[in-house]
Design a protein around this motif. Structure first.
Motif, PDB file in Angstrom:
ATOM      1  N   UNK A  56       0.779  -1.226   0.000  1.00  8.14           N
ATOM      2  CA  UNK A  56       0.000   0.000   0.000  1.00  8.14           C
ATOM      3  C   UNK A  56       0.811   1.277   0.000  1.00  8.14           C
ATOM      4  N   UNK A  57       2.125   1.186   0.022  1.00  2.20           N
ATOM      5  CA  UNK A  57       2.957   2.376   0.078  1.00  2.20           C
ATOM      6  C   UNK A  57       3.178   2.942  -1.321  1.00  2.20           C
ATOM      7  N   UNK A  58       3.395   4.264  -1.433  1.00  2.00           N
ATOM      8  CA  UNK A  58       3.651   4.872  -2.749  1.00  2.00           C
ATOM      9  C   UNK A  58       5.033   4.510  -3.253  1.00  2.00           C
ATOM     10  N   UNK A  59       5.146   4.289  -4.563  1.00  2.00           N
ATOM     11  CA  UNK A  59       6.413   3.847  -5.147  1.00  2.00           C
ATOM     12  C   UNK A  59       6.428   4.219  -6.616  1.00  2.00           C
ATOM     13  N   UNK A  60       7.538   3.934  -7.278  1.00  2.00           N
ATOM     14  CA  UNK A  60       7.598   4.122  -8.720  1.00  2.00           C
ATOM     15  C   UNK A  60       8.430   3.021  -9.353  1.00  2.00           C
ATOM     16  N   UNK A  61       8.210   2.826 -10.641  1.00  4.78           N
ATOM     17  CA  UNK A  61       8.984   1.878 -11.427  1.00  4.78           C
ATOM     18  C   UNK A  61      10.040   2.625 -12.223  1.00  4.78           C
ATOM     19  N   UNK A  62      11.216   2.039 -12.337  1.00  4.30           N
ATOM     20  CA  UNK A  62      12.267   2.565 -13.193  1.00  4.30           C
ATOM     21  C   UNK A  62      13.038   1.379 -13.752  1.00  4.30           C
ATOM     22  N   UNK A  63      14.142   1.635 -14.434  1.00  6.61           N
ATOM     23  CA  UNK A  63      14.923   0.548 -15.024  1.00  6.61           C
ATOM     24  C   UNK A  63      15.636  -0.256 -13.943  1.00  6.61           C
ATOM     25  N   UNK A  64      15.756  -1.549 -14.181  1.00  2.00           N
ATOM     26  CA  UNK A  64      16.437  -2.411 -13.224  1.00  2.00           C
ATOM     27  C   UNK A  64      17.908  -2.101 -13.109  1.00  2.00           C
TER      28      UNK A  64
END
Length: 474
Positions: free
Chosen positions: A205-213
């Motif tokens: 439930x926490x805010x996050x983001x996706x980026x390159x591995x």
């Protein structure tokens, strides 16, 4: 105490010419009309619907299915069949697809790809099935010469006539660490710069983001400015191997993380869903170095063999990527690949070329990253509100992008970092590099000369001034 705004708005400050191409059609719908014909009714589809139809037809056709692609000019799905009986072909036509007979089956193409993996995993090479030609397209960059080129050429020839084609790329395949809006990390090896892809909600439930591995592997903690305190920490990262993606959680659980892409000049595109890419589909890419560029998907399930950054004799192989003709440059890694109607498709991984001469770029599918990390697309109900990217702030948090400021804390464009150019603002060029319709000009002026090997391209996001320590762009 007010909640902290998300320090990074998804995407980066857009080149205005490309944004003009995107936004007037952001919510446009395409008719799903039918054109009658003697062999069935061919549907006119938007790309997302074509992808759904292709998935259904793959199940119907079984072993007869040999790939599909989207004919954007006619807005039709073209399905390849091999050794299919009349019944399943009739079903495919009735479903609304254009059906064509081809020579190579999916099983044969997959077997050829396995041979390439065994015999030709060479740094600077890539391969993906092109359903438009019914072949595997094998690409070698400028570093593949001499014995390596001979080995690759021999392997392709041994696959048999009509199975694969081999071409050279003028640039060198590399990961584009240094993208959406810029994110930064300080490591023992120097400063690292990447781009945020899409804001998500983690499984807890926490805010996050996706980026390159490869960004997540390079550094654990990330900031929204070159010298600022960390605001997010890597939770999971995959690179190399079966993907190139990382889930990064905001350190402040009250962070507002809007599900949108900043398209510059206070304009945003709401991201409403994650979708599978389709060959032939029109797409847009955002990156903190080069801003907004567009192009088309040219292949799926691509394999790319990057030169290892840690082992001079090694290779970092990544599989399952989306191949496109969209340009990118160092600093764009992790940035968002999306459609004009708000579908999230991918995260910038790497490629060759630049946004002056053009090139090809590979992307991590968002659907795979979400499934692997357990995250869900969106802001968990935080909404856009007064968040960055709307109004006078563009970019996010304390940084300026398309607003009235020229950067954050004296930062501008890509700064003087190696590989990122010496530019700021929206740059002077907004096209896709290869003339795919992003326009010729962008608002804003170039700041600083720099040693930009790509010439004048559209800058984006907040960037850095020179640093005493070396900076590694991705």
């Amino acid at each position: 105490m007010p909640r902290r705004k998300a320090a990074i708005a998804v995407g980066g400050v857009a080149a205005l010419g490309a944004a003009a191409l995107l936004l007037p059609h952001a919510n446009a719908s395409q008719d799903e009309s039918r054109a009658s014909g003697a062999t069935g009714a061919v549907k006119t589809l938007k790309a997302d619907d074509a992808s759904d139809l292709a998935a259904r037809l793959q199940k119907i056709l079984g072993d007869a299915f040999a790939g599909s692609y989207y004919d954007s000019g006619r807005q039709q799905l073209v399905v390849n069949v091999v050794n299919g009986d009349g019944n399943v072909i009739v079903q495919a036509k009735k479903a609304g697809a254009v059906v064509r007979q081809v020579e190579n089956s999916t099983a044969e193409l997959e077997a050829a790809a396995r041979t390439l993996k065994t015999e030709a995993t060479i740094p600077g090479t890539s391969w993906a099935v092109d359903p438009r030609t019914d072949k595997i397209v094998v690409t070698a960059d400028s570093t593949v010469t001499g014995a390596k080129w001979n080995r690759l050429q021999s392997t392709v020839q041994d696959l048999g006539p009509g199975m694969a084609s081999l071409k050279k790329s003028a640039g060198a395949f590399k990961t584009f660490v240094s993208g959406g809006d810029a994110i930064f990390s300080q490591t023992q090896g120097g400063n690292v710069r990447c781009s945020l892809g899409f804001n998500v909600t983690a499984s807890d439930g926490s805010p996050a983001f996706l980026t390159a591995g490869h960004c997540g592997v390079a550094a654990e903690q990330w900031s929204d400015s070159a010298t600022g305190e960390p605001i997010a920490t890597v939770d999971q990262a995959t690179f190399p191997g079966e993907g190139d993606f990382a889930l990064v959680k905001y350190d402040d659980p009250a962070t507002q993380a809007p599900s949108e892409v900043d398209a510059g000049n206070g304009r945003t595109v709401q991201i409403t869903q994650a979708a599978e890419a389709t060959v032939g589909e029109a797409v847009f890419r955002m990156g903190s170095t080069t801003g907004l560029h567009d192009g088309r998907v040219t292949g799926l399930d691509a394999t790319v063999n990057f030169q290892s950054e840690t082992d001079p004799d090694g290779v970092d192989t990544v599989t399952g990527l989306i191949q496109t003709d969209v340009c990118a440059e160092p600093g764009d890694s992790g940035g968002s690949l999306f459609t004009q109607d708000g579908s999230a498709l991918g995260l910038t991984s790497g490629g060759s070329g630049d946004c002056t001469s053009g090139g090809q770029t590979f992307f991590q599918p968002v659907t795979t990253a979400l499934q692997a990390t357990g995250a869900t697309l969106g802001d968990g109900g935080a909404g856009a509100g007064d968040q960055a990217g709307a109004g006078d702030e563009a970019g996010a948090g304390d940084e300026a992008g398309a607003g009235d400021q020229a950067g954050a804390e004296g930062q501008a464009g890509a700064g003087d970092e190696p590989g990122a150019g010496g530019e700021a603002g929206a740059g002077e060029q907004a096209g896709a590099g290869d003339g795919t319709g992003a326009g010729d000009e962008a608002g804003g002026e170039q700041i600083g000369g720099g040693a930009d090997p790509a010439g004048e391209h559209s800058g984006a996001g907040a960037a850095q001034d020179g640093h005493s320590s070396p900076t590694r762009t991705h």
